[in-house]
Design a protein around this motif. Structure first.
Motif, mmCIF file in Angstrom:
data_model
loop_
_atom_site.group_PDB
_atom_site.id
_atom_site.type_symbol
_atom_site.label_atom_id
_atom_site.label_comp_id
_atom_site.label_asym_id
_atom_site.label_seq_id
_atom_site.Cartn_x
_atom_site.Cartn_y
_atom_site.Cartn_z
ATOM 1 N N SER A 164 0.964 -1.177 -0.046
ATOM 2 C CA SER A 164 -0.017 -0.198 0.119
ATOM 3 C C SER A 164 0.773 1.344 -0.010
ATOM 4 C CB SER A 164 -0.902 0.171 1.000
ATOM 5 O OG SER A 164 -1.723 0.979 1.261
ATOM 6 N N TYR A 165 0.362 2.256 -0.687
ATOM 7 C CA TYR A 165 1.357 3.379 -0.997
ATOM 8 C C TYR A 165 0.887 4.768 -0.076
ATOM 9 C CZ TYR A 165 3.620 1.396 -5.098
ATOM 10 O OH TYR A 165 4.405 0.521 -5.969
ATOM 11 N N PHE A 166 1.509 5.410 0.098
ATOM 12 C CA PHE A 166 1.295 6.798 0.719
ATOM 13 C C PHE A 166 0.375 7.529 0.042
ATOM 14 C CE2 PHE A 166 2.053 11.417 1.460
ATOM 15 C CZ PHE A 166 2.010 11.486 2.738
ATOM 16 N N GLY A 167 -0.809 8.285 0.598
ATOM 17 C CA GLY A 167 -1.679 9.015 -0.203
ATOM 18 C C GLY A 167 -3.123 8.439 0.324
ATOM 19 N N ILE A 168 -4.060 9.136 -0.516
ATOM 20 C CA ILE A 168 -5.546 8.829 -0.327
ATOM 21 C C ILE A 168 -5.752 7.433 -0.827
ATOM 22 C CG2 ILE A 168 -7.956 9.552 -0.827
ATOM 23 C CD1 ILE A 168 -6.649 11.579 0.815
ATOM 24 N N PRO A 177 -12.824 7.060 1.704
ATOM 25 C CA PRO A 177 -11.478 7.683 1.674
ATOM 26 C C PRO A 177 -10.908 8.113 2.679
ATOM 27 C CG PRO A 177 -13.210 8.207 -0.001
ATOM 28 C CD PRO A 177 -14.047 7.777 1.190
ATOM 29 N N SER A 178 -9.419 7.734 3.011
ATOM 30 C CA SER A 178 -8.890 8.149 4.117
ATOM 31 C C SER A 178 -7.494 8.497 3.551
ATOM 32 C CB SER A 178 -8.899 7.274 5.179
ATOM 33 O OG SER A 178 -8.311 6.108 4.896
ATOM 34 N N MET A 179 -6.602 9.219 4.266
ATOM 35 C CA MET A 179 -5.140 9.628 4.087
ATOM 36 C C MET A 179 -4.377 8.558 4.813
ATOM 37 S SD MET A 179 -2.966 11.602 2.554
ATOM 38 C CE MET A 179 -1.452 11.831 2.427
ATOM 39 N N HIS A 180 -3.529 7.859 3.957
ATOM 40 C CA HIS A 180 -2.686 6.722 4.382
ATOM 41 C C HIS A 180 -1.277 7.771 4.599
ATOM 42 C CE1 HIS A 180 -0.164 2.823 3.948
ATOM 43 N NE2 HIS A 180 -0.573 2.989 5.093
ATOM 44 N N LYS A 181 -0.859 7.966 5.791
ATOM 45 C CA LYS A 181 0.513 8.778 5.748
ATOM 46 C C LYS A 181 1.704 7.868 5.804
ATOM 47 C CE LYS A 181 -1.841 12.515 8.004
ATOM 48 N NZ LYS A 181 -2.023 13.379 9.201
ATOM 49 N N GLY A 182 1.944 6.679 5.244
ATOM 50 C CA GLY A 182 2.899 5.993 5.419
ATOM 51 C C GLY A 182 2.840 5.006 4.131
ATOM 52 N N VAL A 183 3.630 3.902 4.215
ATOM 53 C CA VAL A 183 3.524 2.755 3.053
ATOM 54 C C VAL A 183 3.626 1.508 4.034
ATOM 55 C CG1 VAL A 183 4.631 3.965 1.192
ATOM 56 C CG2 VAL A 183 6.182 2.856 2.777
ATOM 57 N N ASP A 184 2.756 0.670 3.416
ATOM 58 C CA ASP A 184 2.825 -0.747 4.039
ATOM 59 C C ASP A 184 3.514 -1.873 3.087
ATOM 60 O OD1 ASP A 184 1.058 0.259 5.771
ATOM 61 O OD2 ASP A 184 -0.772 -0.566 4.856
ATOM 62 N N HIS A 261 3.842 -1.042 8.962
ATOM 63 C CA HIS A 261 3.370 0.277 8.395
ATOM 64 C C HIS A 261 4.504 1.215 8.685
ATOM 65 C CE1 HIS A 261 0.905 4.135 7.642
ATOM 66 N NE2 HIS A 261 1.733 4.551 8.825
ATOM 67 N N TYR A 262 4.987 1.715 7.667
ATOM 68 C CA TYR A 262 6.293 2.503 7.672
ATOM 69 C C TYR A 262 6.148 3.851 7.288
ATOM 70 C CZ TYR A 262 11.117 3.803 5.978
ATOM 71 O OH TYR A 262 12.480 4.254 6.145
ATOM 72 N N PRO A 273 7.454 8.176 1.811
ATOM 73 C CA PRO A 273 8.716 7.680 1.785
ATOM 74 C C PRO A 273 9.228 6.734 0.612
ATOM 75 C CG PRO A 273 7.025 6.647 3.441
ATOM 76 C CD PRO A 273 6.434 7.388 2.280
ATOM 77 N N LYS A 274 8.474 6.929 -0.308
ATOM 78 C CA LYS A 274 8.729 6.163 -1.684
ATOM 79 C C LYS A 274 10.344 6.786 -2.211
ATOM 80 C CE LYS A 274 6.884 7.305 -5.505
ATOM 81 N NZ LYS A 274 5.453 7.740 -6.474
ATOM 82 N N LYS A 275 10.557 7.810 -2.182
ATOM 83 C CA LYS A 275 11.890 8.075 -2.709
ATOM 84 C C LYS A 275 12.963 7.589 -1.701
ATOM 85 C CE LYS A 275 12.791 12.830 -0.780
ATOM 86 N NZ LYS A 275 13.012 14.206 -1.095
ATOM 87 N N PHE A 276 12.645 7.468 -0.536
ATOM 88 C CA PHE A 276 13.739 7.033 0.279
ATOM 89 C C PHE A 276 13.879 5.513 0.323
ATOM 90 C CE2 PHE A 276 12.239 11.014 2.041
ATOM 91 C CZ PHE A 276 13.598 11.583 2.451
ATOM 92 N N VAL A 277 12.545 4.868 0.030
ATOM 93 C CA VAL A 277 12.490 3.284 -0.217
ATOM 94 C C VAL A 277 13.354 2.995 -1.456
ATOM 95 C CG1 VAL A 277 11.101 1.284 -0.688
ATOM 96 C CG2 VAL A 277 10.576 3.156 1.101
#
Length: 283
Positions: A164-168, A177-184, A261-262, A273-277
Motif C-alpha cells: 500500500s502506497y502513501f496518499g488517499i 476515502p482516507s489519508m494513508h500517511k505511510g507505506v505498507d 506500516h512504515y 517514503p517512496k523516494k527513500f525506499v
C-alpha cells in the motif's frame, strides 16, 4: 571533533585511576591495620546517638560510592569496547597497581567522623563529575558512530512486498476515502523488521492505531516509524544501526494482517517514503 585512540586512552586512564582507588578503598575497608589509627582509648563512644548517626551516614556514603564505582566500571567497559581498546590495557575489574614508602600510622593525623564524612562526600561529588564527563564522551562517540549510517534508504523488511502506497486510499475497515500517511510492506508473521538508518529509539511500545510501534530519531529533523509489530526488540534510548533487526512483523493495532506500516517524518510531519525506499545506500 574526531576522537582518536589517544583521546580515549587519556580519558579512560583518568577514570581507571579514580575508580580503581575507590574500589581499593572499599575492598580494604575490612582489613585490620598493623598500627590502627584509633586506639581503644581513643575510639568514640558508640552509644552516643550523635556517633551512631555519623556512623550510619558514613556507611550510607560508602554504599553510594560503591554504586558509583560499579556504574563507572560498566561505563568504562562500554567505552573501552567502543574504542576497540584491548582488554589487557584496561581491566576495570581490578585495582590499578600502587605502592610507595610505608609511613608509620602514628604520624598520620587522626580524622574525626565528621571529617571522614566530608571527605567521602567530596570524593563522591568528584566521581559524579567524572561520570558525567564519561557519559558525554560516550554520547559524542555514539554520535560519530551513527553519523555515517543515518542516511535513510531501502526497505524496512528483508522479505515481503510493498502492499500500500502513501496518499488517499479506501480505508480497509470502513471503505471510506482516507489519508494513508505511510507505506505498507506485507509479509509473513515474525519476519524481520529492520532499521532503515542508524539513530536513537524515541518510542518503543503500544500506540493507538499503530499497535506495537517503534520510532527512531535520525537527527536533522528526520524520524522513521514502524507499526503493527508483533514483537519489539529495542527500548527507548537504544542506539540502533542501519539494517539492525528492531522488531518482528505482526498485525497489532488497526491492522488486517501481518505487515509493517512504515512512515518517515520530517520536522514531525509525515512525508512520502517512496523516494527513500528506492534510493541507494551511501557507500
Amino acid at each position: 571533533m574526531k576522537l582518536n585512540k589517544l583521546h580515549w586512552l587519556s580519558a579512560l586512564a583518568a577514570f581507571a585511576l579514580i575508580s580503581g582507588f575507590i574500589v581499593h578503598l572499599i575492598a580494604s575497608a575490612d582489613d585490620v591495620p598493623q598500627n590502627p589509627t584509633y586506639t581503644m582509648s581513643s575510639l568514640p563512644n558508640i552509644d552516643d546517638p550523635k556517633v551512631n548517626s555519623q556512623v550510619t551516614a558514613v556507611t550510607m556514603k560508602l554504599a553510594e560510592l560503591q554504586s558509583q564505582v560499579l556504574r563507572l566500571n560498566a561505563l568504562g567497559d562500554r567505552l573501552a569496547e567502543e574504542a576497540s581498546i584491548p582488554d589487557n590495557e584496561f581491566n576495570f575489574e581490578q585495582s590499578p597497581p600502587s605502592g610507595g614508602p610505608m609511613i608509620d600510622s602514628n604520624d598520620n593525623k587522626q580524622e574525626s567522623l565528621d571529617e571522614l564524612l566530608h571527605n567521602i562526600t567530596t570524593l563522591g561529588e568528584t566521581l559524579g563529575h567524572e561520570e558525567k564527563q564519561l557519559k558525554m564522551l560516550e554520547s559524542v562517540s555514539f554520535g560519530h558512530h551513527i553519523e555515517n549510517t543515518r542516511y535513510l534508504s531501502g526497505r524496512p523488511i528483508t522479505k515481503g512486498w510493498l502492499s500500500s502506497y502513501f496518499g488517499i486510499r479506501k480505508d480497509p475497515f470502513n471503505g471510506k476515502p482516507s489519508m494513508h500517511k505511510g507505506v505498507d510492506f506485507a509479509g509473513s508473521e515474525n519476519a524481520d523488521i529492520i532499521a532503515t538508518a542508524s539513530g536513537v529509539v524515541s518510542w518503543a511500545g503500544d500506540r493507538y492505531g499503530y499497535g506495537k510501534l517503534i520510532e527512531i530519531n535520525h537527527g536533522d529533523g528526520l524520524k522513521t516509524r514502524y507499526g503493527h509489530n508483533k514483537v519489539v526488540k529495542v527500548s527507548v534510548g537504544d542506539v540502533v544501526n542501519k539494517g539492525q533487526v528492531i522488531a518482528k512483523m505482526g498485525s497489532t493495532g488497526r491492522s488486517t494482517g501481518p505487515h509493517v506500516h512504515y512512515e518517515i517524518l520530517r520536522n514531525n510531519r509525515q512525508i512520502d517514503p517512496k523516494k527513500f525506499v528506492y534510493r541507494k545506500a551511501k557507500q
